[in-house]
Write an enzyme that holds these catalytic residues in place. Structure first.
Site, short mmCIF file in Angstrom:
data_model
loop_
_atom_site.label_atom_id
_atom_site.label_comp_id
_atom_site.label_asym_id
_atom_site.label_seq_id
_atom_site.Cartn_x
_atom_site.Cartn_y
_atom_site.Cartn_z
N GLY A 185 0.79 -1.22 0.00
CA GLY A 185 0.00 0.00 0.00
C GLY A 185 0.82 1.27 0.00
CG HIS B 193 5.96 8.12 4.72
ND1 HIS B 193 6.25 7.53 3.50
CD2 HIS B 193 4.62 8.03 4.86
CE1 HIS B 193 5.13 7.11 2.93
NE2 HIS B 193 4.12 7.39 3.75
CG HIS C 230 1.14 6.69 7.82
ND1 HIS C 230 0.37 7.54 7.07
CD2 HIS C 230 1.93 6.02 6.94
CE1 HIS C 230 0.66 7.38 5.78
NE2 HIS C 230 1.62 6.47 5.69
#
Length: 124
Positions: free
Chosen positions: A81, A88, A90
């Protein structure tokens, strides 16, 4: 505008900012300036400094959004995904009954994102 940037003298530069297509209010991203695409080829030292920033920012998000829980997500490769091919993390505040929106579907109001960023900055 970043809600957090590591010091200019810091060779392991990192930033945190609001996700413009948030899954929940307070959805924040932490990203190293290093051009690493994913966790598989990340320099372990840069990854360690990035995780220290994730920990600090996650604590601020948790407090700012009075969240009993925090979910961390880090996607590697298109099959997982990943849509932005730069490492990075989340940070998503979570609570029971809080539904998450699908990611990368709808842009958030930028004034609201700036208010959320300030809430987090106030906790850093």
């Amino acid at each position: 505008t970043p809600l957090y940037s590591s010091a200019a003298s810091d060779v392991y530069k990192r930033q945190a900012f609001m996700d413009v297509m948030p899954q929940v209010e307070g959805h924040t991203l932490v990203i190293p300036k290093d051009p690493t695409e994913n966790i598989h080829n990340a320099d372990p030292v840069i990854l360690g400094h990035t995780m220290a920033t994730v920990q600090r920012v996650a604590a601020a998000v948790k407090t700012a959004f009075v969240a009993p829980g925090i979910m961390l997500a880090q996607l590697n490769g298109e099959a997982a995904g990943q849509t932005v091919f730069h490492l990075h993390f989340h940070i998503l505040p979570r609570r029971e009954g809080l539904e998450m929106m699908l990611h990368a579907r709808q842009m958030a109001d930028f004034d609201l994102l700036e208010r959320h960023a300030q809430m987090i900055r106030d906790q850093l």
